[in-house]
Write a protein that holds these residues in place. Structure first.
Motif, mmCIF file in Angstrom:
data_model
loop_
_atom_site.group_PDB
_atom_site.id
_atom_site.type_symbol
_atom_site.label_atom_id
_atom_site.label_comp_id
_atom_site.label_asym_id
_atom_site.label_seq_id
_atom_site.Cartn_x
_atom_site.Cartn_y
_atom_site.Cartn_z
ATOM 1 N N ASN A 1 -28.673 -5.057 23.906
ATOM 2 C CA ASN A 1 -28.611 -4.030 22.638
ATOM 3 C C ASN A 1 -29.928 -3.323 22.953
ATOM 4 O OD1 ASN A 1 -26.725 -5.900 21.557
ATOM 5 N ND2 ASN A 1 -28.089 -6.824 20.198
ATOM 6 N N GLU B 1 -29.420 -6.217 14.083
ATOM 7 C CA GLU B 1 -28.829 -7.137 14.967
ATOM 8 C C GLU B 1 -28.272 -8.429 14.249
ATOM 9 O OE1 GLU B 1 -30.584 -7.216 19.523
ATOM 10 O OE2 GLU B 1 -32.147 -7.399 17.955
ATOM 11 N N LEU C 1 -25.125 -5.750 18.165
ATOM 12 C CA LEU C 1 -25.816 -4.478 17.631
ATOM 13 C C LEU C 1 -25.055 -3.520 16.660
ATOM 14 C CD1 LEU C 1 -28.030 -2.221 18.472
ATOM 15 C CD2 LEU C 1 -26.275 -1.542 20.202
#
Lengths: 410, 167
Positions: free
Chosen positions: B4, B24, B29
């Motif tokens: 991410n 998150e 993400l």
């Protein structure tokens, strides 16, 4: 069309600034909404040039039941019954997918035994789904025999469901936090019976179709789609794998301990009807192997999580213990609030990636629930897949795509 | 393998102030962008030499009537990279007075029906869509049923009071 134009066409010279000329007058043909070969209620408006399909457009929404809207007013347990009715050929997969989404949101750990039982049930559901699809594909090409051979075993799978939960089509054997019941002796006997009696029949089914000249003529090169187009159209599951992309949610994002099992991802090459048939057939073998492994390595332990506030207590407990009675009441009345969160969880359904997108605002119902229904997303490729072919090809293309009306409309 | 952090950094490098609200939830993400940048972003992620996020999993809408008027509607894109097994969720917020967003059907063929469904249920208009008509509801309908102001049950019925059903 004038005679001069026909002469031009036949001589093979193209006049560029003229619009495309067709030999015959164009016909508009409605394939569906209700026709035995459309397997559900959807209308395909085909434009025909003689016997050739030159354009198509679909109308869906005939059985739209507003599941997403209904889900906004229902506690999490009651949404299970909505998921049953999406892909009704493999409802356990939908149920378990939904329960796993809720478990992800609530942070419930499911014990291994429950996960293995889920795997067994989901794979049985996948087999049932593929049996229906491949059996009916045979019927659509004119071979009723294969359907008769194999359909009995879908019935046997339904008997296993019946043993697990009492229902056959609209199953509710799963619970948030595990399974409602453990595998009973009778259920294990039935599954073992299925595992021994089904493979010879499946072999026979394959002998009937795989190298059958008529079947091959009707399906090879029919309704093909390239891997690139299939990706662009959002294909998943056997339809994408038939085009040569080995994407399987069970392998890429394992859920419910799929990582413990060894199985192959069958892929095709051309993405045509024959490849889709073969991929589904091979997947049945893989599913059988997964069930065998799961039964062999079935862990000991409880079949539900230690989460009394979410797991519906066993009825016997409700009669005896005060806590169980309270939790039973609270769960049934939907009194339990979920934490705030946003979850996307995907499972490999009979048709591909079945995703649940859930937004919870801390209430007892979802704030927004969206089902990523694989059928709905890939069915739009259907006109492109049958342009240039005939009606009979369009029929087999549709049945090999395995479009399920319940999942299409939701 | 992508993570991410690296993807978010790359996206910020390319789009700067037009991406914000990184989150998150459950490891996925999530980021927010503007409607001017959504199509360039989808193309960027698809054609990026390293990311190759080339599969559109889903498009859907959400209605938040209780927030500020500028963020009342949300279009959510789920993308997936098969090569890296990486998922990303992109959100675009819209105001009810100006429910326009460019179509993604040029980038992904699958966006066509997903956008029609979102239009059908939320009334979000996808500019440049080849055939933006209702898909699951009937054509004659003059409202968009998934908006929160339309209750599920008939509000005029007196035998269906919410309190009687534990709601």
């Amino acid at each position: 069309m004038t005679e001069a134009n026909i002469a031009k066409k036949n001589s093979g010279t193209l006049v560029k600034d003229e619009p495309i000329q067709y030999v015959n007058e164009l016909t508009t043909l409605n394939l569906g909404p209700t026709h035995p070969a459309t397997h559900g209620i959807f209308q395909n408006v085909l434009t025909m040039d003689g016997e050739k399909i030159i354009a198509g457009e679909q109308t869906v929404g005939y059985i739209h039941r507003a599941f997403e809207k209904i889900a906004e007013r229902r506690p999490f347990y009651q949404i299970t019954t909505l998921t049953d009715r999406m892909n009704y050929c493999s409802s356990p997969i939908n149920n378990m997918g939904w329960h796993m989404t809720v478990e992800k949101l609530l942070g419930v750990e499911v014990p291994k035994r429950a996960q293995y039982i889920r795997v067994i049930m989901m794979e049985l559901a996948r087999i049932a789904d593929h049996i229906v699809c491949n059996g009916i594909l045979g019927v659509d090409t004119g071979a009723f025999t294969g359907f008769l051979y194999i359909y009995e075993y879908r019935e046997k799978i339904y008997e296993i469901y019946e043993e697990m939960c009492g229902a056959r089509l609209t199953t509710n054997m799963g619970r948030v936090g595990g399974m409602e019941r453990d595998l009973s002796k009778e259920a294990i006997r039935k599954i073992n019976d299925f595992l021994t009696t089904f493979p010879p029949i499946l072999k026979e089914f394959e002998r009937l179709f795989n190298r059958n000249r008529i079947f091959m003529d009707r399906t090879i090169g029919v309704g093909g789609i390239s891997a690139e187009r299939a990706m662009s159209y959002g294909f998943t599951g056997p339809n994408l794998r038939a085009a040569g992309v080995d994407y399987d949610v069970r392998v890429m994002n394992p859920y419910s301990s799929y990582e413990d099992f060894k199985f192959d991802i069958p892929v095709g090459q051309h993405g045509d009807t024959y490849d889709r048939f073969m991929v589904r057939n091979e997947e049945i073998w893989q599913s059988l192997s997964i069930i065998e492994q799961a039964l062999k390595n079935l862990p000991e332990g409880p079949h539900f999580a230690d989460a009394p506030e979410y797991y519906l207590p066993p009825k016997q407990e409700v009669y005896r213990s005060m806590e169980a009675l309270i939790y039973h009441f609270k769960i049934v009345m939907g009194e339990i609030d979920a934490p705030v969160g946003e979850v996307y969880h995907a499972v490999e359904g009979g048709n591909g990636e079945l995703g649940f997108y859930l937004i919870s605002d801390g209430g007892r119902t979802p704030y927004r629930l969206h089902f990523r229904r694989p059928c709905f997303i890939y069915y739009q490729a259907y006109p492109e897949m049958c342009v240039g072919s005939t009606i009979s090809d369009a029929i087999v293309t549709m049945s090999s795509l395995n479009v399920i009306a319940g999942e299409l409309d939701a | 393998m992508l993570n991410n952090q690296s993807v978010a950094e790359e996206i910020v490098k390319k789009f700067g102030d037009d991406v914000y609200d990184f989150e998150e939830p459950f490891g996925l993400l999530t980021l927010t962008t503007t409607r001017e940048q959504i199509i360039p972003m989808l193309e960027y992620l698809k054609n990026h030499s390293e990311f190759k996020i080339g599969f559109l999993t889903d498009i859907t809408g959400v209605h938040f009537p209780d927030t500020t008027p500028a963020t009342e509607y949300c279009v959510v894109y789920h993308l997936h990279s098969f090569i890296h097994n990486f998922r990303v969720r992109i959100k675009v917020f819209l105001a009810e007075a100006d429910l326009h967003i460019p179509t993604a059907s040029e980038v992904y063929a699958s966006a066509n029906w997903m956008e029609r469904e979102t239009f059908d249920f939320f009334g979000i208009i996808f500019d440049g869509h080849p055939n933006l008509v209702r898909i699951l509801n009937m054509e004659e309908m003059d409202y968009h049923p998934m908006r929160r102001e339309y209750p599920l049950e008939d509000a005029t019925r007196e035998d269906k009071i919410d309190a009687l059903f534990g709601r």
